[in-house]
Design a protein around this motif. Structure first.
Motif, PDB file in Angstrom:
ATOM      1  N   ILE A  83      33.450  58.901  67.600  1.00 31.38           N
ATOM      2  CA  ILE A  83      32.411  59.939  68.101  1.00 31.38           C
ATOM      3  C   ILE A  83      30.976  59.146  67.965  1.00 31.38           C
ATOM      4  O   ILE A  83      30.544  58.873  66.890  1.00 31.38           O
ATOM      5  CB  ILE A  83      32.230  61.259  67.218  1.00 31.38           C
ATOM      6  CG1 ILE A  83      33.501  61.955  67.268  1.00 31.38           C
ATOM      7  CG2 ILE A  83      31.231  62.084  67.926  1.00 31.38           C
ATOM      8  CD1 ILE A  83      34.086  62.355  68.589  1.00 31.38           C
ATOM      9  N   GLY A  94      30.839  58.814  63.950  1.00 25.53           N
ATOM     10  CA  GLY A  94      31.866  59.531  63.214  1.00 25.53           C
ATOM     11  C   GLY A  94      33.142  59.199  63.964  1.00 25.53           C
ATOM     12  O   GLY A  94      33.185  58.434  64.794  1.00 25.53           O
ATOM     13  N   SER A  95      34.251  60.089  63.305  1.00 25.66           N
ATOM     14  CA  SER A  95      35.456  59.888  63.960  1.00 25.66           C
ATOM     15  C   SER A  95      35.838  61.368  64.492  1.00 25.66           C
ATOM     16  O   SER A  95      35.312  62.370  64.160  1.00 25.66           O
ATOM     17  CB  SER A  95      36.502  59.429  63.078  1.00 25.66           C
ATOM     18  OG  SER A  95      36.040  58.194  62.674  1.00 25.66           O
ATOM     19  N   GLY A  96      36.890  61.390  65.020  1.00 23.31           N
ATOM     20  CA  GLY A  96      37.642  62.633  65.593  1.00 23.31           C
ATOM     21  C   GLY A  96      39.039  62.682  65.965  1.00 23.31           C
ATOM     22  O   GLY A  96      39.437  61.557  66.018  1.00 23.31           O
ATOM     23  N   THR A 129      36.140  67.213  64.738  1.00 21.17           N
ATOM     24  CA  THR A 129      35.205  66.075  64.155  1.00 21.17           C
ATOM     25  C   THR A 129      34.668  67.143  62.833  1.00 21.17           C
ATOM     26  O   THR A 129      34.667  68.343  62.694  1.00 21.17           O
ATOM     27  CB  THR A 129      34.409  65.594  65.032  1.00 21.17           C
ATOM     28  OG1 THR A 129      33.555  64.620  64.281  1.00 21.17           O
ATOM     29  CG2 THR A 129      33.335  66.638  65.517  1.00 21.17           C
ATOM     30  N   VAL A 183      32.593  60.187  73.477  1.00 24.04           N
ATOM     31  CA  VAL A 183      33.760  60.004  72.793  1.00 24.04           C
ATOM     32  C   VAL A 183      34.494  58.733  73.167  1.00 24.04           C
ATOM     33  O   VAL A 183      34.563  58.651  74.623  1.00 24.04           O
ATOM     34  CB  VAL A 183      34.659  61.218  73.122  1.00 24.04           C
ATOM     35  CG1 VAL A 183      36.244  60.949  72.364  1.00 24.04           C
ATOM     36  CG2 VAL A 183      34.263  62.312  72.473  1.00 24.04           C
ATOM     37  N   GLY A 239      40.221  56.526  61.143  1.00 22.18           N
ATOM     38  CA  GLY A 239      38.856  56.478  61.508  1.00 22.18           C
ATOM     39  C   GLY A 239      37.916  55.407  61.702  1.00 22.18           C
ATOM     40  O   GLY A 239      38.627  54.204  62.045  1.00 22.18           O
ATOM     41  N   GLY A 249      34.810  63.216  60.139  1.00 22.71           N
ATOM     42  CA  GLY A 249      35.369  63.952  61.206  1.00 22.71           C
ATOM     43  C   GLY A 249      36.724  63.205  61.627  1.00 22.71           C
ATOM     44  O   GLY A 249      37.539  63.885  62.610  1.00 22.71           O
ATOM     45  N   GLY A 250      37.173  62.282  61.076  1.00 15.55           N
ATOM     46  CA  GLY A 250      38.572  61.613  61.381  1.00 15.55           C
ATOM     47  C   GLY A 250      39.592  62.695  60.879  1.00 15.55           C
ATOM     48  O   GLY A 250      39.620  63.228  59.870  1.00 15.55           O
ATOM     49  N   ILE A 255      40.579  67.381  58.187  1.00 10.85           N
ATOM     50  CA  ILE A 255      39.416  66.824  58.697  1.00 10.85           C
ATOM     51  C   ILE A 255      38.563  66.364  58.046  1.00 10.85           C
ATOM     52  O   ILE A 255      38.032  67.067  57.103  1.00 10.85           O
ATOM     53  CB  ILE A 255      38.907  67.816  60.001  1.00 10.85           C
ATOM     54  CG1 ILE A 255      39.859  68.337  60.770  1.00 10.85           C
ATOM     55  CG2 ILE A 255      37.837  66.999  60.695  1.00 10.85           C
ATOM     56  CD1 ILE A 255      40.776  67.005  61.684  1.00 10.85           C
TER      57      ILE A 255
END
Length: 340
Positions: A37, A59-61, A72, A85, A139, A184-185, A197
């Motif tokens: 993200i 971040g990650s998701g 996330t 994304v 992530g 967020g991963g 999460i």
């Protein structure tokens, strides 16, 4: 690897264990559902009062539905003006925030366009996990995307607070390495189901020290998918006591607006962020923006019962509902509202 002895060198072949081979296969299956993200947001430049600057976030998701929903962490996207994304195959798709639950640090994004052959992660049941079970996290720590780290479920923690939770919130503790960019991963069970999460770490150094926390997927599902939590796109700072008096707040306390995301309900309402940097003790904040006095008719206060009521009011907002806020602006009290 070679060992020497009285005779000829002996070559030892290091064969991966069945457990390692199993994880490698699971990782290949779930990895395309993990995303990076990237956010853009604006804030004070730090140079002159009133001067803004664009800033980026990372971040990650994880993809959780075929129609392009992504989970996330809320702190990654809460005041983002734009969200993109990035997928394993190099594709990049714009997304918008559709819901956040700040009390649980979890958010839901919706892809603007859904790519073909979208890989969706399977959501597990975090209640079935036991302390000591092996888990893994995928992530983008420090921007190094699709990084796998492994550990154990070290504990199950519920936030210690003075208010009762409308929805039970649980954090899963792990010693799997988690760093900046992992937020967020997904945290996976060993069979590749999402059980949490990633939210935050406890650290003296700023890096991973074996104390990582992820909101349980059962809590996230209830808040984001079942209750459809509301995203307002706002960051605030509680002012009370002498600071409230200095800012001419006509009551015990208020929420000083720090940042407002573009294309958010807060922006649509016309809420104005602060732009003048000041230092209060050891904290650096911005002043000069709107000060929230009431939310849905509930006055901002430092009293325990009022704090809980405000938190429950904000946490109880749902997509499609209406929001009314009373603010102090330039010495005048205004009432602003929106529907989302």
């Amino acid at each position: 690897m070679f060992l020497t002895g009285p005779g000829l060198p002996i070559k030892l072949e290091l064969v991966p264990t069945a457990n390692a081979r199993s994880l490698s296969k699971v990782f290949r299956q779930i990895n395309p559902a993990v995303v990076v993200i990237v956010t853009k947001e604006h804030g004070h430049s730090g140079l002159k009062p009133g001067e803004t600057a664009k800033k980026g976030g990372l971040g990650s998701g994880v993809v959780v539905s075929k129609d392009g929903l992504i989970m996330t962490a809320s702190h990654v996207v809460q005041v983002a003006d734009a969200v993109s994304v990035h997928f394993l195959d190099g594709r990049s798709v714009s997304a918008r925030v559709v819901g956040t639950a700040m009390q649980a640090d979890v958010a839901l994004l919706k892809l603007e366009t859904v790519p073909d052959n979208l890989v969706v992660a399977e959501l597990g049941n975090s209640d079935t996990m036991a302390i000591g079970d092996e888990v893994f996290v995928v992530g983008a720590p420090y921007g190094i995307d699709h990084t796998l780290t492994v550990g154990f479920l070290s504990g199950r923690r519920r936030p210690i607070g003075i208010c009762n939770q409308l929805v039970p919130i649980e954090f899963l503790q792990t010693d799997a390495a988690i760093n900046l960019g992992n937020s967020g991963g997904p945290m996976f069970s060993w069979d590749g189901k999402v059980i949490g999460i990633v939210s935050h770490i406890l650290s003296q150094s700023g890096g991973s020290e074996g104390l990582g926390f992820a909101i349980s997927i059962n809590s996230a599902k209830e808040l984001l998918l079942n209750q459809k939590s509301f995203w307002i796109g706002l960051e605030t700072y509680l002012v009370s006591g002498p600071l409230a008096k200095a800012l001419n707040v006509p009551q015990e306390a208020g929420l000083l607006i720090q940042r407002v995301a573009d294309n958010s309900p807060a922006r649509e309402m016309g809420l104005e962020p602060s732009m003048i940097p000041v230092k209060i003790g050891r904290e650096r904040i911005l002043i000069g923006g709107d000060i929230v006095l009431e939310v849905q008719g509930v006055r901002i206060s430092t009293k325990i019962e009022d704090v809980c009521q405000i938190r429950d009011t904000m946490g109880g907002l749902h997509q499609g509902g209406s929001l009314e806020i009373k603010v102090l602006r330039g010495g005048k009290i205004l009432t602003l509202s929106t529907t989302r």
